[in-house]
Design an enzyme around this catalytic site. Structure first.
Site, PDB file in Angstrom:
ATOM      1  CB  SER A 259      41.880  41.488  36.948  1.00 24.96           C
ATOM      2  OG  SER A 259      43.095  42.542  37.288  1.00 24.96           O
TER       3      SER A 259
ATOM      4  CE1 TYR B 294      38.400  41.984  40.954  1.00 24.72           C
ATOM      5  CE2 TYR B 294      40.898  41.979  41.062  1.00 24.72           C
ATOM      6  CZ  TYR B 294      39.444  42.675  40.424  1.00 24.72           C
ATOM      7  OH  TYR B 294      39.821  43.207  39.212  1.00 24.72           O
TER       8      TYR B 294
END
Ligand code: NAP
Length: 265
Positions: free
Chosen positions: A147, A161
């Site tokens: 990401s 995350y």
């Protein structure tokens, strides 16, 4: 023109919906034999049905196996299933991931474990399980879905995350060196904001705000990530390993909001 991936055996973890489904769709459309994974049987069945239609046109195929990527045993049986159904593993797209939000001050050990078990251990277990078959393939490819959040940017509620998405890249750098002698490349795609089924639930205002922060003026589509993964899986990408491909419409580029506004003035 890139060499076709038709007939290759491809595993996409976390492909019952979202980005994984987009990656699977691109490979099935290209004639590959794709094994998708997830835990939700109804969603897996629906996705496999939908993609099977494309397979009939391209000569590719799709099937699914259910299980939790955080389990090493499941990852081993996933690789075995690909061998039984599709004759081996040529490409692994380690995509399954979760992004529950919780602020740092409220984060429990369980919150942290859940994210790391799925995103980090799940990636490592999937790669480990597929190494023997990827090695036999002679043109093995691993594409990890990381990401921009973590490796490049931050977002409140996603410190765990972000850490997990950076950890995937740390893993990739050494895995790429260790697996190079087996002819296996290991790369990562770093999606920006991608329009998945979940995004619709957040409303049109949220979508508009996100679109306004992207220089190319739109959210990514799941197939944008699929196309990047397909490129990294091609024969022509065979000299690229340990690299990070950002697919975000330029989202990480503007230094300030003013930079975006000046470009649009
Ligand atoms: P999503 O729509 O929530 O889909 C996640 C997929 O992963 C589902 O198919 C889910 O299947 C599966 N999954 C989750 N936990 C699993 C587990 N423990 N074992 C097996 N499968 C599991 O999410 P997404 O947005 O497509 O995200 C996919 C990947 O892209 C993630 O790694 C995420 O970090 C990354 N990413 C997404 C975005 C974005 O804008 N959407 C941006 C950057 C990066 P089941 O529910 O059937 O288990």
């Amino acid at each position: 023109m890139f060499t076709s991936v038709a007939g290759r055996s491809v595993i996409v973890t976390g492909a019952t919906r979202g980005i994984g489904k987009g990656i699977a769709r691109v490979f099935v459309r290209a004639g590959a034999n794709v094994l998708i994974t997830g835990r939700d049987e109804i969603a897996a069945d629906k996705t496999a049905d939908e993609l099977a239609e494309l397979g009939r046109a391209s000569g590719g195929s799709v099937s699914y196996v259910l299980g939790d990527v955080a389990s090493r045993e499941f990852c081993r049986s996933m690789a075995e299933t690909a061998v039984e159904r599709n004759g081996g593993v040529d490409v692994l797209c380690a995509n399954a991931g979760i992004f529950p939000d919780v602020k740092l001050v409220d984060m429990s050990v369980e919150d942290l474990d859940r994210v790391f078990d799925t995103n980090v251990k799940g990636t490592i277990f999937a790669v480990q399980a597929c190494v023997p078959e990827l090695s036999k393939s002679g043109r093995g490819r691993v594409v990890v879905t990381s990401s921009i959040t973590g490796p490049i940017t931050g977002f409140p509620g996603w410190s765990h995350y972000g850490a997990s998405k950076s950890a995937q890249l740390g893993f990739m750098h050494t895995a790429a060196i260790e697996l190079a002698p087996m002819g296996i490349t290991v790369n990562a795609v770093l999606p920006g904001n991608i329009a998945t089924e979940g995004l619709a639930d957040l409303g049109s205002d949220y979508r508009a705000t996100m679109e306004a922060s992207i220089p190319l003026g739109r959210l990514g589509e799941v197939d944008d990530i699929g196309n990047a993964a397909l490129f990294l899986a091609t024969q022509e990408a065979g000299f690229i390993t340990g690299q990070e491909l950002i697919v975000d419409g330029g989202q990480v580029l503007p230094e300030t909001l003013e930079a975006l506004q000046l470009a649009r003035a």
